[in-house]
Design an enzyme around this catalytic site. Structure first.
Site, PDB file in Angstrom:
ATOM      1  N   LYS A   3     -35.195  -2.623   2.113  1.00  0.00           N
ATOM      2  CA  LYS A   3     -34.796  -2.636   3.522  1.00  0.00           C
ATOM      3  C   LYS A   3     -36.060  -2.675   4.390  1.00  0.00           C
ATOM      4  O   LYS A   3     -37.022  -1.956   4.125  1.00  0.00           O
ATOM      5  CB  LYS A   3     -33.995  -1.388   3.887  1.00  0.00           C
ATOM      6  CG  LYS A   3     -32.657  -1.281   3.191  1.00  0.00           C
ATOM      7  CD  LYS A   3     -31.661  -2.292   3.746  1.00  0.00           C
ATOM      8  CE  LYS A   3     -30.279  -2.051   3.134  1.00  0.00           C
ATOM      9  NZ  LYS A   3     -29.302  -3.045   3.558  1.00  0.00           N
ATOM     10  N   ASP A  62     -34.356  -7.099   3.422  1.00  0.00           N
ATOM     11  CA  ASP A  62     -33.107  -7.057   4.174  1.00  0.00           C
ATOM     12  C   ASP A  62     -33.339  -6.335   5.500  1.00  0.00           C
ATOM     13  O   ASP A  62     -33.691  -5.162   5.521  1.00  0.00           O
ATOM     14  CB  ASP A  62     -32.043  -6.306   3.353  1.00  0.00           C
ATOM     15  CG  ASP A  62     -30.688  -6.299   4.012  1.00  0.00           C
ATOM     16  OD1 ASP A  62     -29.722  -5.824   3.386  1.00  0.00           O
ATOM     17  OD2 ASP A  62     -30.567  -6.764   5.164  1.00  0.00           O
ATOM     18  N   GLU A  95     -33.068 -11.156   4.530  1.00  0.00           N
ATOM     19  CA  GLU A  95     -31.624 -11.098   4.728  1.00  0.00           C
ATOM     20  C   GLU A  95     -31.280 -10.625   6.128  1.00  0.00           C
ATOM     21  O   GLU A  95     -31.887  -9.688   6.648  1.00  0.00           O
ATOM     22  CB  GLU A  95     -31.025 -10.134   3.704  1.00  0.00           C
ATOM     23  CG  GLU A  95     -29.519 -10.045   3.673  1.00  0.00           C
ATOM     24  CD  GLU A  95     -29.027  -9.208   2.479  1.00  0.00           C
ATOM     25  OE1 GLU A  95     -29.649  -9.292   1.396  1.00  0.00           O
ATOM     26  OE2 GLU A  95     -28.040  -8.466   2.638  1.00  0.00           O
ATOM     27  N   GLU A 128     -22.934 -11.004   5.054  1.00  0.00           N
ATOM     28  CA  GLU A 128     -22.120  -9.792   4.933  1.00  0.00           C
ATOM     29  C   GLU A 128     -21.331  -9.474   6.185  1.00  0.00           C
ATOM     30  O   GLU A 128     -20.303  -8.808   6.108  1.00  0.00           O
ATOM     31  CB  GLU A 128     -22.991  -8.595   4.547  1.00  0.00           C
ATOM     32  CG  GLU A 128     -23.901  -8.081   5.622  1.00  0.00           C
ATOM     33  CD  GLU A 128     -24.828  -6.990   5.088  1.00  0.00           C
ATOM     34  OE1 GLU A 128     -25.669  -7.295   4.221  1.00  0.00           O
ATOM     35  OE2 GLU A 128     -24.714  -5.842   5.540  1.00  0.00           O
ATOM     36  N   ASP A 180     -18.573 -11.566   1.044  1.00  0.00           N
ATOM     37  CA  ASP A 180     -18.227 -10.152   0.955  1.00  0.00           C
ATOM     38  C   ASP A 180     -16.721 -10.076   0.671  1.00  0.00           C
ATOM     39  O   ASP A 180     -15.934 -10.713   1.363  1.00  0.00           O
ATOM     40  CB  ASP A 180     -18.572  -9.430   2.262  1.00  0.00           C
ATOM     41  CG  ASP A 180     -18.308  -7.938   2.191  1.00  0.00           C
ATOM     42  OD1 ASP A 180     -17.131  -7.545   2.091  1.00  0.00           O
ATOM     43  OD2 ASP A 180     -19.281  -7.161   2.224  1.00  0.00           O
ATOM     44  N   HIS A 216     -22.860 -10.130  -1.100  1.00  0.00           N
ATOM     45  CA  HIS A 216     -23.238  -8.824  -0.560  1.00  0.00           C
ATOM     46  C   HIS A 216     -22.292  -7.767  -1.088  1.00  0.00           C
ATOM     47  O   HIS A 216     -21.103  -8.007  -1.298  1.00  0.00           O
ATOM     48  CB  HIS A 216     -23.122  -8.839   0.959  1.00  0.00           C
ATOM     49  CG  HIS A 216     -23.056  -7.448   1.549  1.00  0.00           C
ATOM     50  ND1 HIS A 216     -21.856  -6.826   1.869  1.00  0.00           N
ATOM     51  CD2 HIS A 216     -24.038  -6.541   1.818  1.00  0.00           C
ATOM     52  CE1 HIS A 216     -22.106  -5.618   2.349  1.00  0.00           C
ATOM     53  NE2 HIS A 216     -23.416  -5.425   2.330  1.00  0.00           N
TER      54      HIS A 216
END
Lengths: 508, 508
Positions: B282, B310, B336, B365, B388, B421
């Protein structure tokens, strides 16, 4: 980071209340009301009341309007579908729900774009979930934790984003809350909202805008500069244009899909007598019907007056091009919402295909936030940009879209005129303020028009004033959102006089 | 046109019930539950039960699964945020809510992507609004009016569209309902869902797809053809690939934003021991932190293993390009969600800017429906497409996106690999079925991977099985959605054992 803590407020449910035998529950009202309560109620940190309003995205909000919380009450208002007349079958299921929030923190009316299924199959609603013997509301108390609290001055908590950021019912709810905050601000200044905005300095206006995700096309500095440049000629636009002549409008009242031809002729004839010169027709159910109806209208209004078409998202892209091409003989100025409101590139394709026929694309009523509008402008996917006072995040987000439209105007010959959407039901009352502000303080251009639908205005204390097919600037202070108490009482669901009769008839 | 009529069902609220003193109410559960009940309950027209299931978009649904309605019950399950570990501050507010609907019409578990605010500031919820002494639910009875009833075989009533078509909480609810319909179908066939789909003939699969708004890029015929062509080599892909080796995965468990460096090192070390070769980090809170953490991970995993990043929508477009450029030394395979999930053109701009650095864009997502994915593919706005299982309209809409990705694959060198995701919380259990179906019956390509988060699997009867960093194909019949009864009981809000302790501690 803002933290939240749930707690009860005994007696939070005082006020107008549905009988406990009410059988249904609210869909949009719940996130709306929760949001409102969560943002505004504060039993402990009175001094944070103002910070909470800042959190709403209104950092310049008058402190005098913030004071300790008191009694909240609310009451649903519904106009049954039959009262809307024989409209478009697409809209047959519309019931209007107004939530009136009488609130000591922010006195005013919360007005949201809340639609429900129609009378015959009415979407089950009540306020029982909101007002019961035992308090069902949980209030969210906002506490400022650290200096990063103002990092994201937005209504959007991270968790709510996961439901779908800035879209859907929660965004509608947020818009309603913000609109309720603007109304008393204008009232306190003794001005109609359009005047409050017009008189506001650029810096203050820009402080109300959330620029996240649009800084690649519009920065705060650019927004300020647009507003500063528009100061030139402002006084004349107010006095010589708006106050004298009003803002041009077009009518959607004649040609809903559900109207038989006789009704269509009658309404069109009345509209012509009332000096309307621009007419919109619903299309998309049946091509032969569309051809017949457009011919009928065109015969009545003649070649000098303007015709537009509205498909309400009926088609896929190829079908849209094919269908509208077959209606090109009627020379519509625009075709509205030909396809999915999420389909930016689809609308760009339709725009490109119809341009040689002189037909523009209009879209916006279901475009859920400024990021969509940004892309519609970038992709030249529309010719006419349709804001909505309640779909977007209230005045705040509408400001960002008006300014982006202005920024992009030089990129295309047609200049992206803003021609707001409104389906009646009080949207007229709100959006008139935005369009007047747009003309006076942003676009300075009157090659645009605003929709008008003759619908439910009689329930408003300060309904729109249409003169010579133009919106005359409201004079009463506020955002024109207040409804008549008697109307609210009679249409309260399910025990108001109007609903009692309907539900009794339905039961038989 | 379908009509609806509201009516009460006495005793509809039987089953698991929150104490009436429960203080809060459901946000997403209400539209979700209403939707479910409205679609499935039928006290009068038993013969229409099957038609109702058709209306769900599953025209081939086994009739044997449709029978007169009976008792409905449900119970909320929540895992408090602290149980999620010290995760990303962005995700700090996550509580998982599962609604278990034990229903005689469609036995199964409704599982939805319903997120709430975190423990400390927990979003007020209960099921009181859904289960009370007096029935609060209004059920909507679907009646077929005329031959046009199947004109728009979709879950979307016209009125609901006005809230925001196919987006937000109502779309999540619709997805949950559809997922609950798929689960028992697979169970009845004695197959895991992936096998049900793999064994289904192309015509039947395609009949489950809503092609509205995507026919400009994919028609029913083209979809059928894609599925027919993929029959070649199918058996080998099942036996030699999936059953033998599983589906490649990557881990998101190591590097949440909230993890201190020591934790990051520990988790990464454990993941390496567990044979993970692909790691996602992240990013986006602080650039120096990101550089330090990426360096740390990269040092541990080495140059041969894969790193991805991400940002969870942190940036505007210019900032995204600038920030990721400064992280390019770590050679991430992708970045992402660099910006708003609504910003197709923004992602296209980021993709174009990062391509020379060898960094792709992954997104999906929070892309709310197939129209968004259509445009992401058209605009080449992504390199890695992230479906998703619960954001899109269940299996049905995911099918349309997988097929569009296949259709577009020849237009670009990279082929738009689908890399789903999932944030843990049971999404793994669902999406594994979709990716296996994708590999076997659509893409036939394993240059892709699926996210894995080690999160709450212990609450599921049939949790995912990871072997050598790959998802092994589920063997149990169904959609892997069932939760353990004891888990549900303990986490029931607010009187389950877990919540009682938390709320008591919170009160002190």
């Amino acid at each position: 980071m803002w933290t939240t803590q749930a707690f009860d407020v005994p007696g939070a449910h005082q006020g107008f209340r549905e009988p406990s035998s009410s059988r249904a529950y609210h869909l949009p009202a719940i996130p709306f009301f929760l949001f409102h309560c969560s943002l505004l109620h504060n039993t402990k940190y009175n001094s944070l009341c103002y910070t909470e309003i800042s959190f709403l995205g209104l950092p310049s909000y008058p402190k005098s309007l913030c004071h300790p919380p008191g009694r909240h009450s609310f009451c649903p208002f519904r106009a049954p579908a039959f009262a809307l007349g024989n409209m478009n079958s697409f809209h047959q299921w519309e019931l209007l729900l107004h939530l009136l929030l009488l609130c000591d923190i922010i006195p005013g009316f919360i007005w949201g774009f809340l639609m429900f299924a129609g009378f015959e199959g009415h979407f089950p609603c009540s306020t029982q979930t909101l007002t019961t013997q035992q308090p069902m509301l949980s209030w969210r108390r906002m506490r400022k934790m650290d200096s990063r609290a103002m990092e994201s001055p937005s209504l959007w908590e991270e968790a709510l984003k996961l439901i779908g950021a800035e879209k859907g019912v929660v965004h509608l709810a947020a818009a309603a809350v913000l609109s309720a905050a603007w109304a008393p601000w204008a009232k306190q200044e003794g001005k109609p909202l359009w005047k409050l905005l017009v008189d506001m300095d650029p810096q203050t206006l820009v402080s109300c805008i959330d620029f996240r995700y649009i800084t690649d096309v519009l920065t705060e500095e650019e927004a300020c500069e647009i507003l500063r440049q528009s100061q030139v000629g402002k006084k004349e636009r107010v006095e010589e244009q708006m106050l004298a002549h009003g803002y041009p409008a077009y009518t959607m009242s004649c040609a809903w899909l559900g109207h038989p031809d006789a009704t269509l002729k009658q309404l069109c004839s009345e509209a012509l007598k009332d000096s309307w010169t621009r007419f919109k027709v619903k299309v998309g159910a049946n091509l032969q019907d569309d051809i017949r109806r457009c011919q009928l209208i065109k015969n009545m209004i003649g070649p000098e007056k303007t015709l537009m078409m509205d498909a309400n998202q009926r088609w896929d892209v190829p079908e849209a091009v094919e269908w509208v091409t077959k209606l090109a003989e009627f020379k519509p100025l625009w075709t509205e919402e030909p396809t999915s409101p999420d389909d930016i590139l689809g609308h760009a394709a339709v725009s490109k295909a119809l341009a040689p026929l002189g037909i523009g694309v209009a879209i916006g009523e279901q475009c859920h936030n400024r990021v969509i509008f940004k892309q519609l402008l970038e992709a030249k996917a529309l010719k006419f940009l349709q804001i909505d006072s309640c779909r977007l995040g209230s005045v705040n987000e509408n400001l960002s879209v008006l300014l982006m439209a202005k920024k992009f105007e030089i990129r295309v010959p047609w200049g992206f005129p803003v021609c707001p959407h409104l389906g009646g039901v009080g949207l007229c009352e709100l959006v008139q303020h935005l369009i007047m502000f747009d003309f006076i303080s942003v676009s300075a251009s009157q090659d645009r028009m605003c929709e008008y639908v003759d619908h439910l205005h009689e329930h408003f204390k300060h309904p729109v004033l249409i003169r010579e097919a133009s919106y005359m600037p409201p004079k009463d202070a506020g955002y024109s959102t207040e409804m008549k108490e008697d109307s609210v009482k009679r249409h309260r669901y399910p025990d108001g006089e109007v609903w009692k009769k309907l539900l009794t008839a339905q039961g038989n």
